[in-house]
Design an enzyme around this catalytic site. Sequence first.
Site, PDB file in Angstrom:
ATOM      1  CE  LYS A  54      -3.514  -1.972   2.213  1.00  0.00           C
ATOM      2  NZ  LYS A  54      -4.757  -2.021   2.889  1.00  0.00           N
ATOM      3  CD  GLN A  98      -3.993  -4.680   6.647  1.00  0.00           C
ATOM      4  OE1 GLN A  98      -4.061  -3.471   5.978  1.00  0.00           O
ATOM      5  NE2 GLN A  98      -3.735  -5.374   5.758  1.00  0.00           N
ATOM      6  CG  ASP A 121      -9.293  -0.394   5.014  1.00  0.00           C
ATOM      7  OD1 ASP A 121      -9.532  -1.013   4.010  1.00  0.00           O
ATOM      8  OD2 ASP A 121      -9.268  -0.038   6.442  1.00  0.00           O
TER       9      ASP A 121
HETATM   10  N1  GUN Z   1      -6.790  -7.106   6.150  1.00  0.00           N
HETATM   11  C1  GUN Z   1      -6.699  -7.781   4.266  1.00  0.00           C
HETATM   12  N2  GUN Z   1      -7.349  -7.036   3.497  1.00  0.00           N
HETATM   13  C2  GUN Z   1      -7.817  -6.114   4.396  1.00  0.00           C
HETATM   14  C3  GUN Z   1      -8.385  -4.631   4.138  1.00  0.00           C
HETATM   15  O1  GUN Z   1      -8.545  -4.454   3.011  1.00  0.00           O
HETATM   16  N3  GUN Z   1      -8.517  -3.386   4.669  1.00  0.00           N
HETATM   17  C4  GUN Z   1      -8.056  -3.550   5.862  1.00  0.00           C
HETATM   18  N4  GUN Z   1      -7.728  -3.187   6.810  1.00  0.00           N
HETATM   19  N5  GUN Z   1      -7.102  -4.402   6.548  1.00  0.00           N
HETATM   20  C5  GUN Z   1      -7.741  -6.235   5.633  1.00  0.00           C
END
Ligand code: GUN
Length: 296
Positions: A54, A98, A121
Site C-alpha cells: 500500500k 490493518q 476501507d
Molecule cells: N486485511 C486484509 N484485507 C484488508 C483490507 O482491505 N483492509 C484492512 N484494513 N485490513 C485488511
Amino acid sequence: MKSKVIDGKAIAAKIKKEIAAEVAAMIDNDVKAPHLVAVIVGDDAASQTYVTSKENACRSVGITSSVYRLESAATEKELLEMVQFLNHDPDVDGFIVQLPLPDHIDTDKIIQAIDPKKDVDGFHPENAGRMMLGLPSYHAATPFGIMELLRRSKIEVTGKHVVVLGRSNIVGTPLSVMLSRKAAGADATVTLCHSRTANLKAITLQADILVAAIGKCGFVTADMVKPGAVVVDVGIHRVEDASKEKGYHLAGDVDYKQVFEKVAHITPVPGGVGPMTIVSLLQNTLAAAKHSIYQE
Ligand code: GUN
C-alpha cells in the site's frame, strides 16, 4: 477481442496513472497531496507485506503515506487513542487499521471508532450501510476493485447470474450488494453461497460469473464451472514450492490450470484482483482528500 486472462495488473496500472494525474493537478493548484495512514498492530507477516504494498502504491501516484505501528501487546485503549488522534489530525485525509488485529482487541469496536469521513476501507457501519442504500460512501476496496475490473474488462454484468462464494464482511457480502444494485455496471442476479450452502456444485454450475472468495486454496475445480463462464479469483495463498527462490508460489481459491480450459475469462493469482484492491484504496484516499463523498 477481450483476452481470456483478465489482466488486473495492467488495468490497475492504468487507473494509477489517472490518479497520479489528479494528484499532480492538486499539487499544481497548491493543494496538499492526499495523505493516507495505515495502522498496524503486531508483526503478522502477511499484514506487513500488504502495508508495504500500500505504501509503495501511494508513493507511485504521489499520495503521502505513513505507517503507525503498535506492538502486538498494545491494549485496545491504546489503539482507540490512536484512532481518535487520527480522526482529529487535519493533515490525515484517510486511514486504515490493518486487519487482523490481535485476539485481545475487539475489531468491531475499533472499526466503529473510526470517523466515517476518514474510513477509506469502507468498513465502518455508516459506510457499509450507505453503500447498501446506494448513498455516497467509501466502498470496501476488494469488492470495489472487482466491480471496476469487470467494468473496465467490458464483462457484461446486467442480467447475468453471478454466484459469489464467501459471505465475509470485507468481500462476499458487500460484493453481492454492489452487483445486485440497480445501477450501470451492476443489475446482476446474485446468489451468495457459504460454508452451509447445500448442493453447492449445482449452484456454481449455473453461474455466468463465478467469484471465489472463500479463502480455501484451489477450492473451485473445473467440474464446478459452466463452460464459457467468467471466473474471478479473490483468494491468495502461499503454496510451498522448493523450485522457487522464496520457497513458495502464490495460488488462489480456484484450481487455475484446470478451470482455465473451460472458461471465457479468468483472473490470475497474482495479478488479478490483488492489484485492483490496492488501487481502490488509492481511489478512496483521493476521494477523501477531495471531500467528494462527504461534503463539509
Ligand atoms: N486485511 C486484509 N484485507 C484488508 C483490507 O482491505 N483492509 C484492512 N484494513 N485490513 C485488511
